[in-house]
Design a protein around this motif. Structure first.
Motif, short mmCIF file in Angstrom:
data_model
loop_
_atom_site.label_atom_id
_atom_site.label_comp_id
_atom_site.label_asym_id
_atom_site.label_seq_id
_atom_site.Cartn_x
_atom_site.Cartn_y
_atom_site.Cartn_z
N ARG A 1 0.74 -1.00 0.14
CA ARG A 1 -0.03 0.16 -0.02
C ARG A 1 0.98 1.07 -0.02
NH1 ARG A 1 -5.25 -0.57 3.83
NH2 ARG A 1 -3.92 -1.48 5.41
N LEU A 2 2.02 1.35 0.74
CA LEU A 2 2.80 2.37 0.77
C LEU A 2 3.70 2.66 -0.45
CD1 LEU A 2 4.28 2.61 4.55
CD2 LEU A 2 2.34 3.88 3.30
N ASP A 3 3.92 1.44 -1.14
CA ASP A 3 4.56 1.21 -2.30
C ASP A 3 3.88 2.17 -3.50
OD1 ASP A 3 7.08 0.44 -1.33
OD2 ASP A 3 6.43 -1.62 -2.14
N GLN A 4 2.73 2.01 -3.43
CA GLN A 4 1.50 2.31 -4.32
C GLN A 4 0.78 3.65 -3.96
OE1 GLN A 4 -0.79 -1.16 -5.09
NE2 GLN A 4 0.35 -2.12 -6.03
N TYR A 5 1.19 4.18 -2.87
CA TYR A 5 0.69 5.31 -2.31
C TYR A 5 0.57 6.64 -3.25
CZ TYR A 5 0.75 9.83 0.18
OH TYR A 5 0.50 11.24 0.63
N GLY A 6 1.49 6.87 -4.18
CA GLY A 6 1.45 8.14 -5.14
C GLY A 6 0.12 7.71 -5.89
N GLU A 7 0.25 6.58 -6.67
CA GLU A 7 -0.93 6.13 -7.59
C GLU A 7 -2.31 6.06 -6.94
OE1 GLU A 7 1.59 3.57 -7.24
OE2 GLU A 7 2.94 4.61 -8.67
N THR A 8 -2.17 5.61 -5.68
CA THR A 8 -3.67 5.25 -5.13
C THR A 8 -4.14 6.98 -4.76
OG1 THR A 8 -2.92 3.36 -4.18
CG2 THR A 8 -4.67 4.48 -2.97
N ARG A 9 -3.17 7.74 -4.09
CA ARG A 9 -3.54 9.14 -3.90
C ARG A 9 -4.04 9.72 -4.97
NH1 ARG A 9 -1.35 14.32 -3.01
NH2 ARG A 9 -1.89 15.08 -0.90
N LYS A 10 -3.51 9.68 -6.18
CA LYS A 10 -3.67 10.34 -7.24
C LYS A 10 -5.27 10.07 -8.00
CE LYS A 10 -2.33 11.59 -11.99
NZ LYS A 10 -1.28 11.32 -12.99
N LYS B 1 -10.86 4.99 -1.23
CA LYS B 1 -9.37 4.80 -1.79
C LYS B 1 -8.30 5.53 -0.76
CE LYS B 1 -10.73 4.04 -6.48
NZ LYS B 1 -10.65 4.33 -8.02
N LEU B 2 -8.75 6.63 -0.26
CA LEU B 2 -7.67 7.33 0.80
C LEU B 2 -8.49 8.01 1.57
CD1 LEU B 2 -4.81 8.71 0.78
CD2 LEU B 2 -5.92 10.82 -0.31
N ASP B 3 -8.12 7.70 2.85
CA ASP B 3 -8.54 8.38 4.19
C ASP B 3 -7.46 9.22 4.52
OD1 ASP B 3 -10.89 6.72 4.04
OD2 ASP B 3 -10.39 5.66 5.94
N ILE B 4 -7.86 10.44 4.98
CA ILE B 4 -7.05 11.36 5.61
C ILE B 4 -7.73 11.77 6.89
CG2 ILE B 4 -6.21 13.84 5.27
CD1 ILE B 4 -6.58 13.39 2.41
N LEU B 5 -6.89 11.67 7.86
CA LEU B 5 -7.22 11.81 9.22
C LEU B 5 -6.45 13.23 9.36
CD1 LEU B 5 -8.70 11.16 11.77
CD2 LEU B 5 -6.70 9.77 12.55
N GLU B 6 -7.11 14.38 9.63
CA GLU B 6 -6.76 15.69 9.84
C GLU B 6 -6.73 16.17 11.28
OE1 GLU B 6 -7.87 20.47 8.56
OE2 GLU B 6 -9.17 18.50 7.86
N PHE B 7 -5.66 16.54 11.88
CA PHE B 7 -5.70 17.11 13.25
C PHE B 7 -5.56 18.60 13.26
CE2 PHE B 7 -4.12 12.68 12.80
CZ PHE B 7 -4.47 12.09 13.89
N LYS B 8 -5.88 19.24 14.36
CA LYS B 8 -5.78 20.76 14.45
C LYS B 8 -6.05 20.72 16.17
CE LYS B 8 -10.55 22.38 14.13
NZ LYS B 8 -11.24 23.33 13.38
#
Length: 191
Positions: free
Chosen positions: A36-45, A183-190
């Motif tokens: 999953r990390l190796d394919q991070y760029g393609e998955t994120r895009k 396809k992509l989860d983002i956990l945002e912190f503030k």
């Protein structure tokens, strides 16, 4: 005698360089999560392309978050209480931005540990250095009050992502190809 100043200079230089991965994460990460990390760029895009079809107000929020320049982790202690929210891009829905919940970062002496302590979808895990502006997060996904399983328990609970800092009181984790929903989860912190 001339070597002492040289060794002192080398020692000082070593102390000021950012911490780099010591290989521990490579011993712990599962083959599936390494992929999953190796394919991070393609998955994120792909996920972000799908997210563009979401609610325009939410797309604007996502774009603003992702436009922030990355800054170093080396001069910041993340321990303490945080507000956190999940953003799901691509997959079942184009884009979903949830409300704010509570997260906590602690340091047990071997590094930072994260726990999302409210909301129905939670995570609990640990960070590993991956250069000056990025860390790797290995964690366990849980629902509601279910106890977190140890990382490595299987694809339904294992989580992997890159932590990225964008300011003195804000950062995020990007999870490529999570098991559920997007396809992509983002956990945002503030704070």
């Amino acid at each position: 005698m001339m070597l002492r100043p040289l060794f002192a200079a080398i020692g000082l230089l070593c102390c000021t360089l950012p911490a780099l991965a010591d290989g521990e994460v490579q011993k712990l990460i599962t083959p599936a999560d390494k992929t999953r990390l190796d394919q991070y760029g393609e998955t994120r895009k792909a996920a972000l392309a799908e997210a563009k079809a979401g609610n325009p107000a939410e797309v604007k929020q996502l774009d603003a978050l992702l436009a922030k320049p990355l800054v170093s982790f080396s001069d910041k202690d993340l321990t303490g209480n945080w507000q956190c929210r999940t953003i799901k891009a691509g997959g079942m829905s184009a884009l979903v931005i949830y409300g704010w919940f509570k997260c906590k970062v602690t340091d047990d002496g071997s590094g930072w540990r994260l726990e999302k302590v409210s909301g129905s979808q939670r995570t609990k895990g640990r960070f590993f250095d991956d250069g000056e502006k990025r860390a790797i997060y290995l964690g366990s996904f849980t629902v509601n009050e279910d106890p977190a399983k140890p990382y490595g328990s299987g694809p339904q609970t294992d989580q992997v992502g890159y932590a990225l800092r964008t300011g003195a009181s804000e950062w995020r984790i990007e999870f490529p190809a999570p098991y559920y929903e997007s396809k992509l989860d983002i956990l945002e912190f503030k704070r």
